[in-house]
Design an enzyme around this catalytic site. Structure first.
Site, PDB file in Angstrom:
ATOM      1  N   SER A 221       0.846  -1.192   0.000  1.00  0.00           N
ATOM      2  CA  SER A 221       0.000   0.000   0.000  1.00  0.00           C
ATOM      3  C   SER A 221       0.881   1.241   0.000  1.00  0.00           C
ATOM      4  CB  SER A 221      -0.867  -0.035   1.268  1.00  0.00           C
ATOM      5  OG  SER A 221      -1.934   0.837   1.130  1.00  0.00           O
ATOM      6  N   THR A 259      -8.682   2.141 -16.036  1.00  0.00           N
ATOM      7  CA  THR A 259      -7.560   3.031 -16.369  1.00  0.00           C
ATOM      8  C   THR A 259      -6.742   3.294 -15.106  1.00  0.00           C
ATOM      9  OG1 THR A 259      -8.872   4.000 -18.115  1.00  0.00           O
ATOM     10  CG2 THR A 259      -6.978   5.284 -17.368  1.00  0.00           C
ATOM     11  N   CYS A 348      -7.978   1.410  12.969  1.00  0.00           N
ATOM     12  CA  CYS A 348      -9.331   0.963  12.633  1.00  0.00           C
ATOM     13  C   CYS A 348     -10.183   0.746  13.869  1.00  0.00           C
ATOM     14  CB  CYS A 348      -9.283  -0.348  11.865  1.00  0.00           C
ATOM     15  SG  CYS A 348      -8.086  -0.323  10.558  1.00  0.00           S
TER      16      CYS A 348
HETATM   17  N1  PLP Z   1      -2.380  -4.741   5.930  1.00  0.00           N
HETATM   18  C1  PLP Z   1      -1.724  -4.066   6.886  1.00  0.00           C
HETATM   19  C2  PLP Z   1      -0.667  -4.750   7.689  1.00  0.00           C
HETATM   20  C3  PLP Z   1      -2.057  -2.744   7.151  1.00  0.00           C
HETATM   21  O1  PLP Z   1      -1.415  -2.074   8.110  1.00  0.00           O
HETATM   22  C4  PLP Z   1      -3.077  -2.128   6.392  1.00  0.00           C
HETATM   23  C5  PLP Z   1      -3.512  -0.762   6.690  1.00  0.00           C
HETATM   24  O2  PLP Z   1      -3.703  -0.403   7.848  1.00  0.00           O
HETATM   25  C6  PLP Z   1      -3.706  -2.875   5.382  1.00  0.00           C
HETATM   26  C7  PLP Z   1      -3.332  -4.169   5.188  1.00  0.00           C
HETATM   27  C8  PLP Z   1      -4.779  -2.271   4.503  1.00  0.00           C
HETATM   28  O3  PLP Z   1      -4.217  -1.280   3.694  1.00  0.00           O
HETATM   29  P1  PLP Z   1      -5.121  -0.249   2.852  1.00  0.00           P
HETATM   30  O4  PLP Z   1      -6.004   0.429   3.829  1.00  0.00           O
HETATM   31  O5  PLP Z   1      -4.159   0.663   2.228  1.00  0.00           O
HETATM   32  O6  PLP Z   1      -5.894  -1.008   1.874  1.00  0.00           O
END
Ligand code: PLP
Length: 662
Positions: A221, A259, A348
């Site tokens: 990400s 795209t 989260c």
């Molecule tokens: N995996 C891990 C270890 C993460 O820390 C996160 C984001 O907090 C994600 C997956 C999900 O990433 P994104 O929100 O960019 O899709």
């Protein structure tokens, strides 16, 4: 004196120190430039065959090549997508479609979808979702971790023969614990299971040489490493099964239609260039030094602090800790007041203040899991930022100590007196504090607050003289002197009691526990301040007269910055009232218009004074986010103080408005 040391200090202190890099990061200036350039000068569609399109495609190919080199993908594939959640979906869908096909061909596929107990929620949620949608009906199996947060390899060895798909992570987002990927790989030797490794927290912090591993899928990400949100990558090993999640125009060699997000790809490219070329990000040695500094300041500020992950097994950029006697909310509030952004557990779950499932999985005691704080920075951190963070951490520690929250003797701090409200899970305990005699009476003392109350009283030199409960019944009334007051118990028809705090003949406060207002009629004077035992009855205090008159909140209770400026212009005598707790006020950066300090927990002590004032000047309550100030303003309006307002969005959104109000 714009250059005076004091002004410089104030300016530096008012700067935000962002220590929540595992949630997201700022965007690297070079990445912003690259995104702007892509939008302005290289806006073509990379699928177009004309020159404008070819230019865009060339830029995209350059970024992809860089990613391939940096991640050592060998003959594997790299595709751009929207981020790790999409990458995880794609990997899970691909693996599960393959498993379904293998099963339909009559092959043995195993029965388990194994995932690490500390995985990001996107992993088990995606597994459950696609398992259900594809009708596979495999069993989701949590792979336990040890006390250090590392996968239990013995457990994996036992599960491996039945594992169809294994999902682990490179480094954990809450604790920074780095997985033993070589150990996992060795454990999977001989297994036909597919393997996904969530590499989100590893990018730029761990060496990754994906092509030389048996990892089938690795999502990334961009926004966890200085690229914008909405751009990510997925690595797929050469020969690993693949099913597109998104079908359409066949972009990304048909792997992911739609795209491409060219501005995002350009920005990610700038970050990858910085990684590859060096000179932008701090070295591991420097990052370890930064962690040592922060840990040193945390230990000095919060004696008794415990770190929830072993430093030698974690990324140097993540510190996860708990402080005995302090909730994560209190720590977050005090850090936020000092303009230091950290988070509770994972971002989260922060809004829910739930215990951390990651720390629970590590077997840590419940208090550590529910009060954990995560402080994380990125490899762009600087000595200057870390030093400033350390100074503010020490300021926060002092603020909490002076508020009597850390069971250390307090000197020079304001001694609380009068009525004080402590709340836990919506239940109120009321403390009556007589400053001259340093005696305290607790009404509806909650066992879970015992340590907090003891520490508060000890720190300020108070003694707990009595614990009274409104649940206790008994006929008639008793009364006894408490400082200049008399405290009277009155029996209620429900068999419970109310306690009336009287000065001479006047009943100033009535502590009524869970009694319904109808139960109080005839027992409590109409204008006495009723202090109830639960939040939903009233967040602060009320009176029988106010309740009989009903709600008078009005639509103009919440002021935005413009309305605040207008009000202050029309009423220069208006008073700003900071209802954050004393430790938040002490930790925050001075500046702006002077404000009265009335923590929400002490509002009831100040209400009579405001109600008795002949000229009821506008009172503008403010706090961190606008919740507590709205409660305070509603409380006053209900009690007949028409000129009470709340600053919407609090200091978080309106701090410039407060500064301009100076
Ligand atoms: N995996 C891990 C270890 C993460 O820390 C996160 C984001 O907090 C994600 C997956 C999900 O990433 P994104 O929100 O960019 O899709």
């Amino acid at each position: 004196m714009p250059d005076s040391p004091l002004i410089r200090k104030l300016l530096s202190m008012s700067k935000e120190i962002y220590l929540d890099g595992n949630a997201t990061t700022c965007v690297l200036p070079a990445a912003i430039d690259a995104a702007v350039q892509a939008m302005r000068d290289c806006f073509g569609n990379p699928s177009s065959t004309h020159a404008t399109g070819l230019k865009a495609k060339a830029m995209m190919d350059t970024v992809r090549q860089r990613a391939r080199r940096l991640l050592g993908v060998g003959a594997g594939r790299i595709m751009f997508n929207s981020g790790a959640t999409e990458g995880i979906q794609t990997a899970v869908l691909s693996a599960l479609c393959e498993l379904r096909e293998r099963r339909e061909r009559g092959e043995a596929i195993g029965s388990l979808l194994v995932y690490g107990a500390t995985e990001h929620k996107a992993v088990p949620e995606a597994l459950a979702h696609w398992n259900r949608l594809l009708g596979l009906d495999l069993e989701l199996k949590k792979l336990p971790v040890d006390g250090d947060g590392r996968h239990d390899l013995a457990a994996l060895r036992a599960l491996a023969p039945q594992a169809a798909f294994v999902c682990t992570m490179a480094a954990n987002n809450e604790t920074g614990v780095v997985s033993d990927l070589a150990g996992i790989s060795a454990t999977l030797v001989g297994s036909k299971a597919l393997w996904m490794v969530d590499c989100v927290q590893g990018l730029g912090k761990l060496p990754l040489d994906l092509g030389n591993t048996r990892i089938d899928y690795a999502p990334f990400s961009g926004h966890k490493l200085y690229a914008p949100k909405g751009i990510g990558m997925l690595y797929v090993r050469e020969g690993a099964p693949y099913t597109p999640l998104v079908m359409g125009g066949g972009q990304e060699a048909g792997l992911r239609s739609g795209t491409e997000n060219m501005a995002g790809i350009a920005a990610l490219g700038a970050v990858l260039a910085a990684l590859e070329e060096g000179g932008t990000f701090r070295s591991p040695v420097e990052l370890h030094g930064f962690r040592e500094k922060l840990a040193g300041s945390l230990r000095a500020a919060f004696p008794g602090i415990v770190f929830n992950a072993p430093f030698d097994k974690a990324l140097p950029t993540t510190l996860n800790f708990s402080v005995p006697g302090l909730s994560s909310k209190e720590l977050l509030d005090v850090f936020d007041a000092a303009n230091v952004r950290v988070s509770a557990g994972s971002a989260c779950s922060a809004a829910k203040a739930a215990p951390s499932y990651v720390l629970d999985a590590m077997g840590l005691p419940a208090w550590r899991s529910s009060s954990a704080v995560r402080m994380s920075f990125g490899p762009l951190a600087s000595e200057e930022i870390i030093n400033e963070a350390c100074a503010r951490i020490e300021r926060c520690g002092k603020a909490l100590r002076d508020a009597g929250l850390m069971d250390t003797p307090v000197s020079g701090a304001v001694v609380p007196e009068g009525v004080l409200q402590l709340s836990l899970a919506g239940n109120h305990t009321w403390l009556l504090l007589d400053e001259p005699s340093r005696q305290c009476i607790a009404i509806d003392h909650q066992a879970e607050l015992a340590e907090r109350i003891d520490s508060l009283l000890r720190s300020h030199g108070y003694q707990l003289a009595a614990r009274l409960s409104t649940r206790d019944g008994g006929a008639g009334t008793d009364s006894f002197a408490f400082g200049a007051h008399t405290l009277r118990r009155v029996a209620l028809d429900s068999g419970r009691s109310a306690y009336l705090l009287c000065r001479g003949d006047k009943v100033e406060y009535a502590f009524t526990g869970l009694a319904a207002l109808s139960d109080l009629a005839g027992k409590v004077p109409a204008d006495a301040l009723v202090c109830p035992g639960r939040e939903e009855m009233n967040a602060c205090c009320t009176s029988l007269r106010a309740e009989a008159q009903g709600s008078v909140a009005g639509t103009d209770l919440n002021l935005d910055s413009i309305a605040l400026a207008r009000l202050l212009q029309a009423h220069p005598q208006a008073v700003l009232v900071d209802v954050r707790e004393s430790y938040e006020q002490a930790a925050c950066i001075p500046g702006g218009r002077a404000a009265e300090s009335v923590p929400l927990s002490r509002l009831a002590a100040f209400v009579p004074g405001w109600l008795e004032a002949v000229d009821q000047q506008p009172l503008v309550f403010f706090c961190r986010s606008g919740n507590r100030s709205a409660k305070a303003a509603q409380c006053l309006r209900r009690l007949g103080y028409r000129n009470a307002y709340s600053l919407a969005g609090g200091v978080a959104l309106a701090s410039p408005a407060l500064a301009l109000a100076a």
